[in-house]
Design a protein around this motif. Structure first.
Motif, PDB file in Angstrom:
ATOM      1  N   TYR A   1     -33.669  19.530 -24.587  1.00 62.87           N
ATOM      2  CA  TYR A   1     -33.039  20.767 -24.146  1.00 62.87           C
ATOM      3  C   TYR A   1     -33.244  21.891 -25.100  1.00 62.87           C
ATOM      4  CZ  TYR A   1     -30.124  24.232 -22.036  1.00 62.87           C
ATOM      5  OH  TYR A   1     -29.277  25.431 -21.526  1.00 62.87           O
TER       6      TYR A   1
ATOM      7  N   GLU B   1     -24.107  28.753 -19.079  1.00 58.23           N
ATOM      8  CA  GLU B   1     -24.743  27.609 -18.348  1.00 58.23           C
ATOM      9  C   GLU B   1     -25.001  26.571 -19.514  1.00 58.23           C
ATOM     10  OE1 GLU B   1     -26.975  26.268 -15.035  1.00 58.23           O
ATOM     11  OE2 GLU B   1     -25.070  27.145 -15.624  1.00 58.23           O
TER      12      GLU B   1
ATOM     13  N   LEU C   1     -24.152  22.147 -18.983  1.00 55.54           N
ATOM     14  CA  LEU C   1     -25.255  21.588 -18.726  1.00 55.54           C
ATOM     15  C   LEU C   1     -25.405  20.456 -19.913  1.00 55.54           C
ATOM     16  CD1 LEU C   1     -27.994  20.715 -17.222  1.00 55.54           C
ATOM     17  CD2 LEU C   1     -28.885  22.610 -18.639  1.00 55.54           C
TER      18      LEU C   1
ATOM     19  N   LEU D   1     -25.519  16.038 -19.160  1.00 50.27           N
ATOM     20  CA  LEU D   1     -26.326  15.291 -19.576  1.00 50.27           C
ATOM     21  C   LEU D   1     -25.944  14.312 -20.606  1.00 50.27           C
ATOM     22  CD1 LEU D   1     -29.387  17.794 -19.522  1.00 50.27           C
ATOM     23  CD2 LEU D   1     -28.668  16.243 -17.807  1.00 50.27           C
TER      24      LEU D   1
ATOM     25  N   ILE E   1     -35.317  26.969 -16.619  1.00 46.81           N
ATOM     26  CA  ILE E   1     -34.145  27.190 -15.925  1.00 46.81           C
ATOM     27  C   ILE E   1     -34.179  28.713 -16.074  1.00 46.81           C
ATOM     28  CG2 ILE E   1     -32.957  25.061 -15.959  1.00 46.81           C
ATOM     29  CD1 ILE E   1     -31.502  26.226 -18.101  1.00 46.81           C
TER      30      ILE E   1
ATOM     31  N   THR F   1     -25.277  27.679 -12.536  1.00 52.64           N
ATOM     32  CA  THR F   1     -24.499  26.415 -11.662  1.00 52.64           C
ATOM     33  C   THR F   1     -23.217  25.697 -12.484  1.00 52.64           C
ATOM     34  OG1 THR F   1     -26.012  24.812 -13.345  1.00 52.64           O
ATOM     35  CG2 THR F   1     -27.149  25.571 -11.186  1.00 52.64           C
TER      36      THR F   1
ATOM     37  N   TYR G   1     -22.443  19.184  -8.828  1.00 59.26           N
ATOM     38  CA  TYR G   1     -23.157  19.641 -10.036  1.00 59.26           C
ATOM     39  C   TYR G   1     -23.581  18.452 -10.860  1.00 59.26           C
ATOM     40  CZ  TYR G   1     -23.203  21.694 -14.543  1.00 59.26           C
ATOM     41  OH  TYR G   1     -23.817  22.218 -15.924  1.00 59.26           O
TER      42      TYR G   1
ATOM     43  N   TRP H   1     -28.048  17.622 -11.352  1.00 61.01           N
ATOM     44  CA  TRP H   1     -28.729  17.618 -12.422  1.00 61.01           C
ATOM     45  C   TRP H   1     -29.037  16.211 -12.897  1.00 61.01           C
ATOM     46  CZ3 TRP H   1     -30.744  21.779 -14.287  1.00 61.01           C
ATOM     47  CH2 TRP H   1     -30.505  22.728 -14.181  1.00 61.01           C
TER      48      TRP H   1
END
Length: 822
Positions: free
Chosen positions: A387, A395, A399, A403, A480, A602, A618, A622
């Motif tokens: 990422y 965000e 996120l 993950l 994104i 999100t 959510y 993802w």
């Protein structure tokens, strides 16, 4: 008070099996001769039974004679055929058959009565002779209510695996054989419990046969603890077979306070020395403690040998006795260990215990060091995700957390916090990453690549080409929403632009600011990305969502989807170029998959629905999007809470720290760093202490604590994890700390230690050859109330039965003469 326990029938004459074997053979020869004679006389005979009956009689005599000879010879050669009751019954049957064959030809001359008298006299004479020969005795066994219990403890530490002379049984094997002899000598006078002390077996064995299944490889010899295990299990007398090499934490003097006598038996030579003795030691096995299923794993065995230079051996990697790999090694004896790399591929998820094994060479005196275990946790395959984010925004944190907490995702994140500086997490040893990847090999380490709010100038043309090639080879790619990416970031003119599933022309306006809940298309409703969460979105026909999803704050305005791409989400009200605004579009590109997601808020779903855990839309959105991009949408995820221990190895050197490690998932199956994990450590002295484990920040769900063991011996560690006052689970493991100097560094037997134990406890000391006398000593030490009483009644009398035999044979002779028989 004694009670009748059993009635037994013994045969005192069973030891003279040679006599009755000779008699059986003689009877057999006589019967065969009788049959042959009858056969020769048959044609000339005009009287007696019919020829067919006589022929049958002849064959019956021959067959019985052959069976008698076979049994007699078998008894002489095979001990298993010398059972006195069976032999006595067999001999009686053969003798009865011989008598019947002898008299049956005279039936028509004597009649039924006279023949019965002669037959009975002869059979009774045979029975009297057999009773004289076998000497049966009827015994009545009376036992006390409380039978004394004797514990036989065999030392199963590593030094007991030594053979003091080449081609001689090991000390342990000699001990178990002598222990069985002792059990036979003790007979039924006492109840016997068997024990093996190796630091692992802390209770009585099911039977003496279990000794055969226990390898003598204990890492420490703690004789007082071994004796205590026996006394704690109700033993009133203890017999200890050992070489007396005491290197455990307990003190011999602690036995002085006991009331149970200990009879020690020394095994092993006092002259055996470790130096110069041929030996192979697998010092340790190094490797990863966790590995994904269906991925090759490499273990490294560290091997040291003495006095075996240039000897070739095979090194085996085994699981459940099945060989996974073997490696041929030429030993180089000396202080420097040798390294052997062993590779295997696990195919099942779960905890496995691997065994590295080297067969014992003939010169070795011990096999204690020829194997080493290595525990591993095999997990579902993890998806490596990179990422890259250009700026810190709301965000990013949620996120990255979702993950990181997914047990099937291994995340590497690089967040730019200021120009030319990235905050990096999740990089592993061997990745060789010091920043954004610069080679194709580095990009292809990741199954999914996520780009955040960055313009195309963020990556060079070479880096973009490498990403494009990685996608073509099977990687997934996602961008994104943001203010400086997609069309606004000039990605349409970039090398990577063709891989995007959307039209990267600038749309007007560039951003859609209307809050909205995304609407599924017909393709989106069927996509695995939205499996189980479709009810949170507006339906394809505009039907309201069944559950309330917090609205997104807005999204990037895409000019449209590319031909061949699939639109999964749209804006329910906003239009771009006369069509519903695309929110999520996906595409197959080469062997890989790509996606463009227009939103970047999100995190609102996570804030409002965090109490749902892994069932939150959510988390599932993802997680399922990443799995789809990786081409692994069917990868299993963890369900429910769990606690899994991952100790690096089973044995530790003195003063070597032990790292306790556990992996924890919460009630929703998500890895968590917010659990409270506590370990209870029980040392070899029986004392316990509790320690808390610390969450490892670089790996979510992993907790660790370094401890320093206090002494040598076995340690038992149990773990418990809780979160929000809810118990997540427990797990436990054992490890061993070797005594200073090592179990195998001193091999000479120590009779003085065993003599001292016997003296302190009121027992006696003997060597292996004196085991037979030891049974007598133990029986003599029993109190009268604890002794078994045996009353015997002979079923024979030598003088009387001999006179009866003579009388019966004389009576038969008299009647034969009276009735004018030859």
């Amino acid at each position: 008070m004694n009670i009748l326990a059993s009635i037994e029938l013994d045969f005192l004459g069973s030891r003279g099996f040679a006599w009755w074997a000779l008699i059986l053979c003689s009877l057999g020869v006589a019967l065969i001769a009788y049959g042959v004679v009858q056969r020769r006389r048959l044609p000339a005979s005009s009287a007696g039974p019919a020829p067919d009956a006589a022929d049958r009689t002849m064959w019956l005599a021959v067959v019985t004679g052959v069976a008698s000879i076979v049994y007699g010879l078998g008894a002489a050669l095979l001990p298993m055929m010398r059972a006195a009751p069976i032999a006595m019954v067999f001999m009686l049957a053969v003798s009865g058959m011989a008598v019947w064959l002898f008299y049956r030809r005279m039936f028509e001359y004597l009649g039924r009565f006279r023949l019965g008298v002669l037959f009975a006299l002869r059979v009774l004479a045979v029975i009297a002779l057999l009773l004289l020969l076998f000497k049966p005795v009827l015994a009545f066994i009376k036992r006390p209510h409380h039978v004394n219990t004797v514990g036989i403890v065999v030392d199963a530490s590593g030094s007991m695996s030594v053979s003091d002379q080449p081609n001689e049984p090991s000390r342990y094997l000699q001990s178990t054989l002598a222990a069985r002899i002792l059990m036979t000598e003790l007979g039924k006078q006492v109840r016997v419990k068997c024990f093996a002390y190796d630091g692992k077996h802390n209770g009585p064995l099911a039977s003496a046969d279990e000794w055969n299944n226990i390898p003598p490889n204990g890492t420490v010899t703690d004789l007082p603890t071994a004796i205590k295990i026996a006394t704690d299990n109700g033993c009133r007398q203890v017999v200890l077979f050992s070489d007396g090499i005491q290197n455990g934490p307990s003190k011999i003097s602690s036995l002085a306070s006991g009331s149970v006598p200990v009879y020690t038996v020394r095994v092993g030579s006092t002259a055996t020395q470790a130096k110069g003795v041929p030996d192979i030691q697998i010092v340790r096995v190094d490797g990863p403690q966790t590995a994904p299923v269906d991925t090759e794993v490499t273990l490294t065995a560290v091997i040291r040998s003495t006095a075996l230079n240039d000897r070739t051996v095979e090194v085996y990697l085994q699981q459940n006795k099945a060989t996974l790999m073997e490696h041929r090694l030429v030993l180089q004896s000396g202080p420097t260990p040798q390294l052997v790399h062993l590779k295997f591929t696990p195919h099942k998820v779960g905890r496995v215990v691997l065994n590295v094994h080297i067969p014992v060479v003939p010169e070795e005196r011990t096999s204690a060091g020829n194997q080493q275990q290595f525990p591993m946790l095999i997990t579902n395959p993890q998806i490596r995700v990179l990422y890259l984010e250009g700026r810190v925004r709301p965000e990013v944190g949620p996120l990255r957390n979702v993950l990181q907490m997914d047990p099937n995702i291994n995340l590497v994140s690089m967040i730019r916090t200021r120009p030319n500086y990235f905050l990096m997490h999740g990089i592993r040893e061997g990745d060789h990453l010091i920043g954004v990847p610069t080679t194709l090999k580095q990009w292809e380490m990741f199954k999914v690549i996520i780009l955040g709010d960055e313009s195309s100038r963020f990556l060079s043309a070479e880096q973009q080409q490498d990403i494009k090639t990685a996608i073509e080879h099977g990687s997934g790619f996602l961008m994104i929403g943001g203010q400086h990416n997609f069309a606004a970031g000039d990605w349409g003119e970039s090398v990577l632009g063709p891989a995007f599933p959307i039209n990267l022309e600038v749309a007007a306006p560039a951003q859609i600011s209307l809050p909205f809940v995304p609407q599924l298309t017909a393709f989106g409703a069927q996509s695995p990305i939205f499996q189980g969460i479709g009810e949170w979105f507006i339906g394809p026909a505009g039907t309201p969502a069944q559950k309330q999803l917090p609205p997104l704050a807005g999204c990037v305005a895409f000019a449209g989807a590319k031909p061949g791409a699939t639109v999964l989400l749209t804006h329910p009200t906003a239009l771009v170029n006369g069509r519903p605004a695309v929110v999520l579009a996906v595409e197959h590109y080469g062997k890989g998959r790509t996606a463009a997601f227009a939103a970047d808020t999100t995190f609102r779903w996570q804030l409002m629905l965090r109490t749902m855990g892994d069932k939150s839309p959510y988390n599932r959105f993802w997680g399922q999007l990443i799995r789809w991009l990786a081409g692994e949408s069917k990868v299993k995820t963890s369900n429910g809470p769990s606690v899994t221990v991952m100790i690096r190895k089973e044995r530790y050197e003195p003063n070597e720290p032990v790292r306790l490690r556990v992996a924890v998932t919460d009630m929703h199956g998500q890895s968590t760093r917010y659990a409270h994990v506590q370990a209870t450590i029980t040392g070899p002295d029986g004392k316990t202490r509790m320690v808390d484990l610390t969450a490892r920040q670089s790996q979510v769900g992993m907790y660790y604590r370094n401890i320093m063991p206090r002494g040598s011996g076995k340690y038992h560690v149990s773990f418990v994890a809780t979160k929000d006052h809810q118990k997540l689970g427990t797990d436990a493991t054992d490890f061993y700390v070797m005594a200073p100097g090592g179990e195998m560094d001193k091999l000479a037997a120590e009779p003085s230690v065993l003599q001292r134990i016997a003296r302190l406890t009121g027992g006696s000391y003997t060597e292996l050859a004196g085991v037979g006398d030891l049974a007598r000593i133990i029986k003599a030490a029993l109190p009268p109330t604890a002794q078994v009483q045996r009353s015997s009644f002979a079923l024979y009398n030598n003088r009387a039965f001999f006179l009866i035999f003579i009388g019966l044979m004389t009576a038969e002779w008299y009647f034969r003469r009276k009735w004018q028989l030859q």
